[in-house]
Design a protein around this motif. Sequence first.
Motif, PDB file in Angstrom:
ATOM      1  N   GLU A   8      -3.935   3.016 -14.164  1.00  0.00           N
ATOM      2  CA  GLU A   8      -4.810   1.840 -14.202  1.00  0.00           C
ATOM      3  C   GLU A   8      -4.003   0.547 -14.220  1.00  0.00           C
ATOM      4  N   ALA A  19       0.836  -1.203   0.000  1.00  0.00           N
ATOM      5  CA  ALA A  19       0.000   0.000   0.000  1.00  0.00           C
ATOM      6  C   ALA A  19       0.874   1.257   0.000  1.00  0.00           C
ATOM      7  N   GLN A  63       2.405   1.644  -3.412  1.00  0.00           N
ATOM      8  CA  GLN A  63       1.385   2.123  -4.342  1.00  0.00           C
ATOM      9  C   GLN A  63       1.168   3.622  -4.166  1.00  0.00           C
ATOM     10  N   ILE A 101      -2.532  -0.043 -10.749  1.00  0.00           N
ATOM     11  CA  ILE A 101      -3.570  -0.485  -9.808  1.00  0.00           C
ATOM     12  C   ILE A 101      -3.958  -1.931 -10.087  1.00  0.00           C
ATOM     13  N   THR A 102      -4.062  -2.300 -11.341  1.00  0.00           N
ATOM     14  CA  THR A 102      -4.413  -3.679 -11.698  1.00  0.00           C
ATOM     15  C   THR A 102      -3.360  -4.652 -11.191  1.00  0.00           C
ATOM     16  N   ASN A 103      -2.092  -4.321 -11.419  1.00  0.00           N
ATOM     17  CA  ASN A 103      -1.005  -5.194 -10.955  1.00  0.00           C
ATOM     18  C   ASN A 103      -0.981  -5.292  -9.436  1.00  0.00           C
ATOM     19  N   THR A 104      -1.163  -4.163  -8.773  1.00  0.00           N
ATOM     20  CA  THR A 104      -1.173  -4.162  -7.308  1.00  0.00           C
ATOM     21  C   THR A 104      -2.366  -4.954  -6.787  1.00  0.00           C
ATOM     22  N   SER A 105      -3.502  -4.793  -7.426  1.00  0.00           N
ATOM     23  CA  SER A 105      -4.706  -5.514  -7.014  1.00  0.00           C
ATOM     24  C   SER A 105      -4.510  -7.021  -7.127  1.00  0.00           C
ATOM     25  N   LYS A 106      -3.871  -7.468  -8.203  1.00  0.00           N
ATOM     26  CA  LYS A 106      -3.600  -8.900  -8.365  1.00  0.00           C
ATOM     27  C   LYS A 106      -2.677  -9.395  -7.269  1.00  0.00           C
ATOM     28  N   SER A 107      -1.657  -8.615  -6.948  1.00  0.00           N
ATOM     29  CA  SER A 107      -0.717  -9.003  -5.887  1.00  0.00           C
ATOM     30  C   SER A 107      -1.429  -9.088  -4.544  1.00  0.00           C
ATOM     31  N   ILE A 108      -2.279  -8.120  -4.272  1.00  0.00           N
ATOM     32  CA  ILE A 108      -3.009  -8.108  -2.996  1.00  0.00           C
ATOM     33  C   ILE A 108      -3.968  -9.294  -2.925  1.00  0.00           C
ATOM     34  N   ASN A 109      -4.621  -9.631  -4.024  1.00  0.00           N
ATOM     35  CA  ASN A 109      -5.525 -10.790  -4.036  1.00  0.00           C
ATOM     36  C   ASN A 109      -4.759 -12.080  -3.748  1.00  0.00           C
TER      37      ASN A 109
END
Length: 124
Positions: A81, A52, A55, A84-92
Motif C-alpha cells: 500500500e 510502471a 512498480q 502504491i501510494t508513493n507511486t500514485s503521487k509520482s504519477i499524479n
Amino acid sequence: MENKIYDLLEKMYADFNERFIGLEKTTSEIKSQVNNNSLILEKIQTDIKTLAEVQSSFSEQLDRAKDKDGKTLGERLDVIELAITNTSKSINDVIDAIDVIKDTTGSHEMDIKILKRIRANHSL
C-alpha cells in the motif's frame, strides 16, 4: 508627385518586409518551442512507462521476499500500500506536468496558425 508615391511605396515595402521577417522569426521560435515540448512529452511518457515497470518489478520482488521473510499478510499489504501510494503521487505529479505541457503546446500551435494567417493575408 510620382516620386512621392514611389517613396511612399518603397517605405511601405520596407516596412512590410521588416514585419514579414519578424513574423518568420517568431514562427521559427514557436516551432522550436513546440518541438522542445514534444520532446519533453515523449520523455515524460517514457518516465511513466519506467515507473510502471519499476512498480511491477517491485511487486514481484515483494512477492518473492514474502516467502523468505515469513511476514504476515497484513505486514505485506502495508508495504504494498505504501509503495502504491508513493507511486500514485509520482504519477499524479507527472500527469500534472503533462497537462501543463499540453496546454503550452496547444497555445503555441494556435500562435502558429495565427501567424500563418497573418502571413497569408500580407502576401495577398
